[in-house]
Scaffold this motif. Structure first.
Motif, PDB file in Angstrom:
ATOM      1  N   ASP A 260      89.196  61.888  12.262  1.00 48.30           N
ATOM      2  CA  ASP A 260      88.742  60.509  12.134  1.00 48.30           C
ATOM      3  C   ASP A 260      87.260  60.389  12.500  1.00 48.30           C
ATOM      4  OD1 ASP A 260      89.510  57.626  11.763  1.00 48.30           O
ATOM      5  OD2 ASP A 260      88.669  57.534  13.779  1.00 48.30           O
ATOM      6  N   GLY A 261      86.490  59.790  11.578  1.00 48.80           N
ATOM      7  CA  GLY A 261      85.067  59.584  11.792  1.00 48.80           C
ATOM      8  C   GLY A 261      84.191  60.756  11.418  1.00 48.80           C
ATOM      9  N   MET A 262      84.796  61.867  11.000  1.00 51.26           N
ATOM     10  CA  MET A 262      84.019  63.053  10.637  1.00 51.26           C
ATOM     11  C   MET A 262      83.750  63.098   9.128  1.00 51.26           C
ATOM     12  SD  MET A 262      85.814  65.989  13.014  1.00 51.26           S
ATOM     13  CE  MET A 262      85.967  65.785  14.783  1.00 51.26           C
ATOM     14  N   PRO A 263      82.805  63.921   8.687  1.00 56.22           N
ATOM     15  CA  PRO A 263      82.529  64.046   7.254  1.00 56.22           C
ATOM     16  C   PRO A 263      83.776  64.483   6.476  1.00 56.22           C
ATOM     17  CG  PRO A 263      80.779  65.055   8.544  1.00 56.22           C
ATOM     18  CD  PRO A 263      81.868  64.705   9.513  1.00 56.22           C
ATOM     19  N   HIS A 264      83.940  63.917   5.300  1.00 54.24           N
ATOM     20  CA  HIS A 264      85.033  64.237   4.373  1.00 54.24           C
ATOM     21  C   HIS A 264      86.405  63.795   4.882  1.00 54.24           C
ATOM     22  CE1 HIS A 264      81.933  66.503   2.383  1.00 54.24           C
ATOM     23  NE2 HIS A 264      81.844  67.390   3.361  1.00 54.24           N
ATOM     24  N   GLU A 265      86.435  63.040   5.989  1.00 55.08           N
ATOM     25  CA  GLU A 265      87.718  62.527   6.470  1.00 55.08           C
ATOM     26  C   GLU A 265      88.334  61.563   5.479  1.00 55.08           C
ATOM     27  OE1 GLU A 265      89.982  59.225   8.181  1.00 55.08           O
ATOM     28  OE2 GLU A 265      87.807  59.113   7.937  1.00 55.08           O
ATOM     29  N   ILE A 267      88.509  61.782   2.287  1.00 57.62           N
ATOM     30  CA  ILE A 267      89.306  62.486   1.280  1.00 57.62           C
ATOM     31  C   ILE A 267      90.698  62.784   1.822  1.00 57.62           C
ATOM     32  CG2 ILE A 267      89.509  64.647  -0.020  1.00 57.62           C
ATOM     33  CD1 ILE A 267      86.487  64.628  -0.328  1.00 57.62           C
ATOM     34  N   ILE A 268      90.764  63.248   3.070  1.00 55.19           N
ATOM     35  CA  ILE A 268      92.066  63.481   3.704  1.00 55.19           C
ATOM     36  C   ILE A 268      92.850  62.180   3.792  1.00 55.19           C
ATOM     37  CG2 ILE A 268      93.234  64.243   5.810  1.00 55.19           C
ATOM     38  CD1 ILE A 268      91.935  66.501   4.279  1.00 55.19           C
ATOM     39  N   ASP A 269      92.155  61.106   4.137  1.00 58.12           N
ATOM     40  CA  ASP A 269      92.801  59.805   4.279  1.00 58.12           C
ATOM     41  C   ASP A 269      93.419  59.362   2.960  1.00 58.12           C
ATOM     42  OD1 ASP A 269      93.328  57.277   5.767  1.00 58.12           O
ATOM     43  OD2 ASP A 269      91.964  56.451   4.280  1.00 58.12           O
ATOM     44  N   ARG A 270      92.711  59.547   1.856  1.00 58.43           N
ATOM     45  CA  ARG A 270      93.234  59.101   0.559  1.00 58.43           C
ATOM     46  C   ARG A 270      94.365  60.003   0.065  1.00 58.43           C
ATOM     47  NH1 ARG A 270      87.783  57.142   0.153  1.00 58.43           N
ATOM     48  NH2 ARG A 270      86.936  59.115  -0.604  1.00 58.43           N
ATOM     49  N   LEU A 271      94.295  61.301   0.382  1.00 54.84           N
ATOM     50  CA  LEU A 271      95.436  62.175   0.071  1.00 54.84           C
ATOM     51  C   LEU A 271      96.662  61.750   0.868  1.00 54.84           C
ATOM     52  CD1 LEU A 271      93.696  65.674   0.014  1.00 54.84           C
ATOM     53  CD2 LEU A 271      94.759  64.524  -1.932  1.00 54.84           C
ATOM     54  N   TYR A 272      96.431  61.384   2.136  1.00 51.39           N
ATOM     55  CA  TYR A 272      97.539  60.881   2.950  1.00 51.39           C
ATOM     56  C   TYR A 272      98.124  59.620   2.350  1.00 51.39           C
ATOM     57  CZ  TYR A 272      99.688  57.780   6.274  1.00 51.39           C
ATOM     58  OH  TYR A 272     100.535  56.867   6.844  1.00 51.39           O
ATOM     59  N   LEU A 273      97.261  58.699   1.877  1.00 48.44           N
ATOM     60  CA  LEU A 273      97.749  57.431   1.339  1.00 48.44           C
ATOM     61  C   LEU A 273      98.711  57.651   0.171  1.00 48.44           C
ATOM     62  CD1 LEU A 273      94.625  55.083   1.455  1.00 48.44           C
ATOM     63  CD2 LEU A 273      96.721  54.917   2.810  1.00 48.44           C
TER      64      LEU A 273
END
Length: 378
Positions: A260-265, A267-273
């Motif tokens: 959370d709050g780091m670069p490219h986070e 993309i991980i967030d949208r894959l999780y969604l």
């Protein structure tokens, strides 16, 4: 219970919890400097993790899931597609989407003008502040100008909202619904590739640089439309993969929290969604199949009202609870107290909205029907 019956009950079951999830999103209860200090993990870091899980991960699936349901239901049990069918569907959405959208935005600006007038006692100044200089039209489109986001291709995608902030979802839903002839043609021509391409665009946040067509709206609405057009039920398509997608959602959630709050986070967030949306439906379907709950029609109708009105009482309910935390409770930086405040504000806001809904249902049901777009169970 047939797949259609099961998924219909599941959608009705999830409506109100998803609307409450939107309340958590707009509470803005994260503390300043909200990155978790993993190497020096303290009490407030525990609260930060709690806020990320609830407000970002769990509540974050609400709007994408609403888009998925909307796309699926737009073409629900479609027998043919032509201009006449399109006109009939859009005519219904003038009542169920456009009219409530206009009314709730007008109610929001009236509330703001009244509130400002009670403070500074200058009605004409407040009318000009909120409606002058061409602002009247903006209250329905982009009254609140946000920073937006940059796509991975480097260009800017705006994320402005109407005066009633959560109604950007309705604005975008109206826009993608208006584009359903194009969506139907693309799906008929290219099949699942349309969903795959839009999914990649969503993860990379590549979309049109104008308000009304956010990548999440285009992808999830089209995903639902694809299933419905091709006569694939949500239940038969998603439920068989519940364990695989569920485990993947948990792993991506853990990665999203850690990064959370780091670069490219993002993309991980949208894959999780994507995985989280599917998992949320599967959990709801599992509950429906095992417990067969009776869903109140009134409670189902209240979900849209809660969604559209929650920003009105939220600031006023949050302030006294924050004051109590800072001035009465001895340790306002305690994770347990902060988490309790977080949940208490959401519960109070939900009860306030449901109380307003109940009063209108009792006092003037016809007006309430107009406000909620005469939403009825299918």
């Amino acid at each position: 219970m047939t797949p259609y019956e099961a998924e219909s009950k599941t959608i009705d079951l999830l409506r109100l919890p998803l609307a409450i999830g939107v309340i958590f999103i707009h509470m803005n209860m994260k503390v300043h400097g909200n990155m978790v200090h993993w190497t020096d993990f303290g009490s407030m870091d525990a609260y930060r993790v709690f806020a990320i899980v609830v407000a970002d991960n769990l509540a974050g699936i609400a709007v994408p899931l609403f888009f998925l349901f909307s796309g699926y239901l737009f073409f629900y049990k479609l027998k043919e597609w032509n201009l006449q069918v399109y006109k009939q569907k859009m005519k219904k959405r003038l009542v169920s989407l456009v009219l409530p959208y206009m009314l709730f935005n007008l109610l929001a600006v009236i509330g703001l003008i009244v509130n400002s007038t009670l403070i500074n006692h200058d009605l004409m100044l407040n009318l000009h502040s909120w409606l002058g200089d061409g602002k009247f039209l903006r209250i329905f489109w982009n009254m609140h100008v946000t920073g937006g986001m940059n796509s991975t291709l480097g260009y800017h995608i705006p994320m402005d909202t109407p005066i009633n902030v959560p109604l950007w979802f309705i604005r975008d839903l109206i826009m993608v619904s208006a584009c359903t002839p194009l969506i139907y043609w693309l799906i008929s021509k290219f099949g699942r590739w349309v969903v795959i391409v839009l999914g990649v665009c969503f993860v990379a946040y590549i979309g049109l640089p104008i308000n009304g067509f956010r990548p999440n709206a285009c992808f999830f609405f089209t995903f639902g439309a694809y299933l419905s057009i091709n006569k694939h039920t949500l239940a038969e398509t998603l439920y068989p993969h519940r364990y695989t997608i569920g485990v993947l959602a948990l792993l991506l959630m853990a990665a999203d929290i850690r990064l959370d709050g780091m670069p490219h986070e993002d993309i991980i967030d949208r894959l999780y969604l994507i995985c989280g949306v599917i998992s949320a439906f599967n959990v709801g379907l599992w509950f429906t199949l095992h417990y067969q709950p009776r869903i109140s029609e009134v409670l189902g109708q209240s979900s849209f009202f809660v969604f559209a009105t929650h920003t009105l009482p939220l600031p006023y309910l949050r302030r006294p609870i924050e004051w109590c935390k800072d001035n009465i409770w001895t340790n306002s930086s305690n994770a347990l107290i902060c988490s309790g405040q977080f949940l208490l504000v959401a519960a109070a806001t939900t009860l306030c909205c449901l109380s307003m809904f109940g009063f209108l249902l009792w006092a003037c049901p016809s007006m309430l029907n107009v406000l909620i777009g005469k939403r009825k169970r299918r």
